[in-house]
Design an enzyme around this catalytic site. Structure first.
Site, PDB file in Angstrom:
ATOM      1  N   SER A 180     -22.961  -6.993  32.708  1.00  0.00           N
ATOM      2  CA  SER A 180     -22.472  -5.851  31.933  1.00  0.00           C
ATOM      3  C   SER A 180     -23.564  -5.380  30.986  1.00  0.00           C
ATOM      4  O   SER A 180     -24.426  -6.174  30.564  1.00  0.00           O
ATOM      5  CB  SER A 180     -21.237  -6.238  31.126  1.00  0.00           C
ATOM      6  OG  SER A 180     -20.922  -5.249  30.160  1.00  0.00           O
ATOM      7  N   TYR A 193     -16.406 -11.904  25.579  1.00  0.00           N
ATOM      8  CA  TYR A 193     -16.713 -11.254  26.855  1.00  0.00           C
ATOM      9  C   TYR A 193     -18.216 -11.021  26.979  1.00  0.00           C
ATOM     10  O   TYR A 193     -18.832 -11.354  28.005  1.00  0.00           O
ATOM     11  CB  TYR A 193     -15.960  -9.933  26.938  1.00  0.00           C
ATOM     12  CG  TYR A 193     -16.312  -9.058  28.118  1.00  0.00           C
ATOM     13  CD1 TYR A 193     -15.723  -9.245  29.363  1.00  0.00           C
ATOM     14  CD2 TYR A 193     -17.233  -8.018  27.976  1.00  0.00           C
ATOM     15  CE1 TYR A 193     -16.038  -8.430  30.435  1.00  0.00           C
ATOM     16  CE2 TYR A 193     -17.553  -7.204  29.046  1.00  0.00           C
ATOM     17  CZ  TYR A 193     -16.958  -7.404  30.279  1.00  0.00           C
ATOM     18  OH  TYR A 193     -17.272  -6.592  31.340  1.00  0.00           O
TER      19      TYR A 193
END
Length: 288
Positions: A180, A193
């Site tokens: 990400s 995350y």
């Protein structure tokens, strides 16, 4: 990474002028690779995709199918979405098998890989894509249970899947991990995350070094904001309305815009890439 068409070293030679003449080189540089035509680049390949029921995973499954791959979709419990992915993959001309369970469990990961082998007889591409996130702007509110669940789903699962798949992966196989943009720029409200995504980048680079001797390519894709079910499941209606507007392109990406990165990494066009990360992120410069 050596292949059947490339030497690991070249014979000694020298030319006395710049920039040099190609016709004098031995062997000649290969300018025209032996690539399959579009639509057949993954013919006879089998791909297992975690989190393949929707979003990026679904788009990758369809894109792989359009290149001829048989697809095994692993998902948690989103049965209706998974069945729709199966329909779309079959509509694209390939077979699709569904396997439901929690990738945070090593036992299930072994079962999922075994199901792929039982159904398809082989495994050529592993896409570690499943993930979850629980926004929190305060580290003190991240519980031990949440922390473990996020890491177990997002990064432990990659260890489990690779360990289960490795006995079946041969020279030329591909492992593609979903990282990400948050791994590079961070995210104040997605602390755990983002930490898992940073771990995925390190995992990708390290595993690539470990498996290069087996000619197994390990790469990653680090998307920016993408319109997937994870977004409305994570944020308030007001936050969703603004989602993705802060990138240079001013909008979130669509899953089909991310899938070509995975196709590239799965095909012969990426033969000289391992340990790398592609960045379809709407124009953010992350220097990673």
């Amino acid at each position: 990474m050596p292949t059947s068409d490339n030497q690991t070293s070249m014979p000694p030679q020298h030319q006395n002028h710049q920039p040099g003449d190609e016709y004098l080189m031995q062997p000649h540089p290969q300018s025209s690779p032996k690539l399959l035509a579009p639509g057949t680049r993954l013919s006879q390949k089998v791909a297992l995709i975690t989190g393949g029921d929707s979003g990026i995973g679904r788009a990758v499954a369809i894109a792989f199918a359009k290149e001829g791959a048989t697809v095994v979709v692993v998902y948690l419990d989103e049965h209706e979405d998974a069945v729709e992915t199966q329909r779309l993959v079959r509509e694209a001309g390939s077979e699709c098998w569904l396997v439901s369970g929690d990738v945070g469990s090593e036992k299930f990961c072994k079962e999922a890989v075994q199901a792929a082998i039982d159904k398809c007889g082989r495994l050529d591409i592993l896409v570690n894509n499943a993930a979850q996130q629980f926004p929190s702007s305060d580290i003190e509110k991240i519980t031990e249970e949440q922390l473990e669940k996020t890491f177990r789903t997002n990064i432990f699962s990659m260890f489990h899947m690779v360990k289960a798949a490795l006995p079946y992966l041969v020279s030329g196989a591909r492992i593609i991990n979903t990282a990400s943009v948050t791994a590079y720029r961070g995210s104040g409200h997605l602390l755990d995350y983002s930490a898992t995504k940073g771990a995925i980048v390190a995992f990708t680079r390290s595993l690539a070094q470990q498996l290069v001797k087996h000619e197994i390519h390990v790469n990653a894709v680090a998307p920016g904001p993408v319109w997937t079910p994870l977004i409305p499941a994570s944020f308030s209606a007001e936050e969703v309305a603004k989602f993705g507007t802060n990138v240079p392109m001013g909008r979130p990406g669509q899953p089909y815009e991310i899938a070509p990165s995975y196709v590239f990494l799965a095909t012969d066009g990426a033969d000289y890439m391992t340990g790398q990360v592609l960045h379809p992120n709407g124009g953010e410069i992350i220097n990673g």
